[in-house]
Design an enzyme around this catalytic site. Structure first.
Site, short mmCIF file in Angstrom:
data_model
loop_
_atom_site.label_atom_id
_atom_site.label_comp_id
_atom_site.label_asym_id
_atom_site.label_seq_id
_atom_site.Cartn_x
_atom_site.Cartn_y
_atom_site.Cartn_z
N CYS A 263 0.90 -1.10 0.06
CA CYS A 263 0.03 -0.19 -0.01
C CYS A 263 0.81 1.03 -0.03
CB CYS A 263 -0.97 0.04 1.20
SG CYS A 263 -2.04 -1.27 1.47
N ARG B 122 3.30 0.11 -5.31
CA ARG B 122 3.22 -0.44 -3.86
C ARG B 122 1.88 -1.24 -3.59
NH1 ARG B 122 6.64 1.41 -0.28
NH2 ARG B 122 5.22 0.79 1.47
N TRP C 37 -3.19 -2.55 -1.52
CA TRP C 37 -2.68 -3.84 -1.92
C TRP C 37 -3.46 -4.81 -0.79
CZ3 TRP C 37 0.07 -8.01 -0.04
CH2 TRP C 37 0.38 -9.18 -0.51
N ASN D 80 -0.88 1.74 6.07
CA ASN D 80 0.16 0.66 5.23
C ASN D 80 0.32 -0.17 6.58
OD1 ASN D 80 1.77 -0.69 3.86
ND2 ASN D 80 3.24 0.79 4.01
N GLY D 81 0.13 -1.47 6.27
CA GLY D 81 0.44 -2.29 7.41
C GLY D 81 -0.29 -3.77 7.45
N GLU E 254 17.65 -16.39 -10.74
CA GLU E 254 16.93 -14.88 -10.90
C GLU E 254 16.42 -14.81 -12.16
OE1 GLU E 254 16.50 -12.57 -9.37
OE2 GLU E 254 16.40 -10.79 -10.74
N LYS F 173 12.45 -13.77 -12.70
CA LYS F 173 12.00 -12.63 -13.69
C LYS F 173 11.02 -13.24 -14.47
CE LYS F 173 14.13 -9.22 -12.10
NZ LYS F 173 14.11 -9.80 -10.81
N GLU G 254 7.50 -14.02 -12.68
CA GLU G 254 6.69 -12.91 -12.04
C GLU G 254 6.12 -12.07 -13.16
OE1 GLU G 254 8.67 -9.93 -9.39
OE2 GLU G 254 10.63 -10.04 -10.63
N HIS H 261 18.14 -35.92 -10.53
CA HIS H 261 17.67 -36.21 -9.30
C HIS H 261 16.02 -36.15 -9.08
CE1 HIS H 261 21.45 -37.25 -7.60
NE2 HIS H 261 21.95 -35.87 -8.04
N LYS I 240 5.98 -3.71 -5.32
CA LYS I 240 7.20 -3.52 -5.15
C LYS I 240 7.98 -3.86 -3.66
CE LYS I 240 11.18 -2.04 -7.11
NZ LYS I 240 11.93 -2.71 -7.85
O1 M6R Z 1 13.26 -4.56 -1.57
P1 M6R Z 1 13.91 -6.17 -1.29
O2 M6R Z 1 15.24 -6.03 -2.23
O3 M6R Z 1 13.85 -6.35 -0.19
O4 M6R Z 1 12.73 -6.64 -2.20
C1 M6R Z 1 12.82 -8.27 -2.36
C2 M6R Z 1 12.10 -8.87 -3.12
O5 M6R Z 1 10.65 -8.73 -2.74
C3 M6R Z 1 12.00 -8.42 -4.48
O6 M6R Z 1 13.38 -8.77 -4.87
C4 M6R Z 1 11.30 -9.25 -5.47
O7 M6R Z 1 11.54 -10.52 -5.37
C5 M6R Z 1 11.32 -8.68 -6.94
N1 M6R Z 1 10.05 -8.37 -7.40
C6 M6R Z 1 11.96 -9.50 -7.80
O8 M6R Z 1 12.21 -8.95 -9.19
#
Ligand code: M6R
Length: 598
Positions: A2, A26, A73, A99-100, A471, A475, A478, A494, A593
């Site tokens: 949020c 957010r 959110w 927010n929280g 990674e 990507k 997501e 395995h 984010k």
């Molecule tokens: O702000 P942070 O680096 O702590 O965030 C961690 C993850 O939420 C963040 O890297 C997330 O996995 C990304 N959306 C990946 O692209």
């Protein structure tokens, strides 16, 4: 999650809408604003994203000089108009954006209901305006009523409170979730993060846990919820507001990928004092912790420490940290987080600290909860990152961790000066090599086109590039919603290989390094079962080019730097697959984010 934005300035409703747009990453399932207009509190909110809301409500037609807004959110309660923030008290004169996540809201709500309060939503947040209402009824000021409510509530809360009885001030309170305050020439502002404030001011302070602030034009008064005055500490933020905009690219993600060389160069200019202090603090057992992409940076770094310094550093997912790590007294935990606000990482670091560990924070956000909590910190220089996908922040994290590794190697006598300066020269050269890779990365588009309708993919590598493969898989899944799994290539036999049949996509990260021979073996195993191979290889590796169906070449670099050059084509692959599938890579579904809930 949020985003909260509040302001006291002319054309407040328009400024709030603009601020919320910058915070949209957010969360974006519902939106609302509350302003004071003609002495009355006016509320507009709805389900859905900001743009249609702004078109419908047209904030510029509302005359107001103070207000708060929220982009949501959902955590408690479905995304719908009733659950959208701000929420009101029974009198309709107090509005709260939050927010929280509140932990004890059910029992508080029960009490409030018994005392005759009426609720309009299923959110946890709505108890806050009602508690404040009771405080006001008991003769407290808005600030004291907010502080009293905060003392009754357990859980994470950053809130902005507006009351028509106090038409020139916004009261803010923070615990765990972030809240920044900015004072500019034309007004006073609060927001869930710094980039949203930058168009209006560069003088920013972060409210600390259990502090309450009263913001009015040109000033802010801060105290703890226990009533102890606190001197506000503003710092000048050097980021330019324009940096946070798209700059001609169709998406923030693409723009941010192109910014990676500059961001890495800036991170290479980190003051030596910070690196030195952090490396000298690395005593006892050392753990690296982070979430998502930041965890992948931790994983890559643990390989680099092992390979280069023969130092075993354990990478641990932040969300698992408390269940896995117990031996912390006298040891060190390095927490890596772009936002510096990720709840899992914060919670792991708080736990580590409470058990006697020293905490080093590596974050991209100077005035963040992780920097406040850390014994020392290193600030990566990625600049604001708006796209949900972590791109430049990943590469800058790698660069910061590599610098820390070299410094630690020198300090511990594990790396001779001559070797260290050679490695440092390679590190300094990597942004230019990355620039070349990014320039060619549009070449990935036809490869993405070829595989964009696949349902599933494996991302495979050995050694340090297991982190790169993981990674790349993160990507892809997501952004494109294609199932993707990254794991060490040697593990296929395995279990995972049983899924492989004709046309299954296997993406290999296979630069020339010490594991290349074994990776080729794994590639052949997949190929023999009909898999299609897309491989990231070192320039001129004709052998791999003849084995794989598609390749993308990266320049040769020392092994510890391969994740930097090899990640770029995988970012581009995920980006183009998402775009080709008609998806918005900046706003993948169900994500935000900054993940500020556990
Ligand atoms: O702000 P942070 O680096 O702590 O965030 C961690 C993850 O939420 C963040 O890297 C997330 O996995 C990304 N959306 C990946 O692209």
């Amino acid at each position: 999650m949020c985003g909260i934005f509040g302001c006291i300035c002319s054309s407040a409703p328009r400024v709030i809408a603009d601020g919320l747009k910058r915070l949209e990453y957010r969360g974006y399932d519902s939106v609302g604003i509350a302003v004071i207009s003609g002495g009355r509190l006016l509320l507009e909110k709805d389900k859905g994203m900001i743009d249609p809301f702004v078109r419908r409500v047209d904030p510029s037609r509302i005359s107001a000089e103070i207000g708060i807004g929220h982009t949501r959110w959902a955590t408690h309660g479905a995304p719908c108009k009733e659950n959208a923030h701000p929420h009101l008290d029974c009198t309709g004169t107090i509005a709260v954006a939050h927010n929280g996540v509140l932990e004890n809201f059910l029992e508080i709500k029960e009490g409030l209901l018994k005392r005759g309060h009426r609720f309009a939503s299923n959110t946890d947040t709505e108890v806050i305006p009602h508690l404040i209402e009771e405080g006001i009824r008991d003769g407290l000021s808005l600030k004291s009523a907010t502080a009293r409510a905060a003392k009754m509530i357990k859980g994470a809360m950053a809130i902005a409170v507006l009351s028509s009885a106090l038409p020139d001030s916004i009261v803010c309170m923070k615990r765990e979730s972030p809240l920044a305050i900015g004072i500019g020439k034309k007004g006073a502002y609060c927001a869930s993060d710094v980039p949203a404030l930058l168009p209006y001011t560069d003088m920013i302070m972060q409210l600390q846990d259990d502090q309450v602030a009263v913001i009015s034009r040109g000033q802010v008064a801060v105290e703890t919820i226990a009533g102890k005055p606190v001197k506000p500490r503003f710092i000048k933020i050097e980021w330019e507001a324009g940096v946070a905009e798209k700059g001609g690219y169709p998406h923030f993600m693409l723009k941010e990928m192109h910014e990676q060389p500059i961001a890495m160069r800036s991170t290479l200019k980190l003051p030596h004092g910070f690196l030195d202090r952090a490396s000298r603090m690395m005593e006892g057992r050392v753990y690296l912790t982070g979430s998502g992409t930041s965890y992948h940076a931790c994983l890559a770094s643990s390989y680099a420490f092992s390979k280069m310094l023969c130092m075993d550093i354990r990478p641990v997912y932040s969300s698992e940290f408390q269940d896995l790590v117990c031996d912390l007294e006298g040891n060190t935990v390095i927490g890596v987080s772009q936002s510096g606000e990720t709840a899992d990482t914060l919670s792991a670091l708080r736990y580590a600290k409470s058990r006697g560990a020293k905490v080093i924070g590596i974050t991209n956000t100077l005035a963040s909860s992780i920097t406040s909590l850390s014994d020392t910190y290193i600030c990566t220089q990625g600049g604001p990152e708006i796209g949900v996908a972590a791109t430049k922040t990943f590469l800058t994290q790698l660069i910061a961790l590599d610098q820390l590794m070299l410094r630690a190697g020198l300090n511990a006598g594990r790396l001779p000066e001559g070797v260290a300066s050679g490695l440092l020269a390679s590190l300094n050269g990597v942004p230019s090599l990355a620039e070349g890779v990014i320039r060619r990365s549009e070449g990935i588009r036809p490869i993405a086109q070829k595989y964009s309708s696949r349902r599933s993919a494996y991302f495979l590598a050995r050694g340090i590039n297991v982190a790169t493969a993981m990674e790349g898989a993160l990507k892809l899944k997501e952004l494109s919603y294609m199932h993707a799994e990254g794991y060490p290539a040697g593990e296929s036999k395995h279990g995972p290989i049983s899924l492989v049949e004709g046309d299954f996509l296997c993406v290999f990260v296979a630069p020339r390094d010490s594991s290349r021979g074994r990776v080729i073996g794994n590639m052949m195993e997949m190929k023999a079962r009909g898999a299609r191979i897309f491989a990231v290889v070192t320039e001129g590796d004709d052998e791999l080019k003849s084995i794989a169906d598609d390749t993308f070449e990266v320049p040769p670099v020392p092994e510890f730097l391969n994740p930097v050059v090899c990640t770029i084509p995988l970012q581009a692959f995920a980006y183009y697959v998402a775009v080709l599938r008609g998806l918005d890579p900046d706003k993948p579904r169900n994500l935000a984010k900054s993940v500020t809930v556990l």
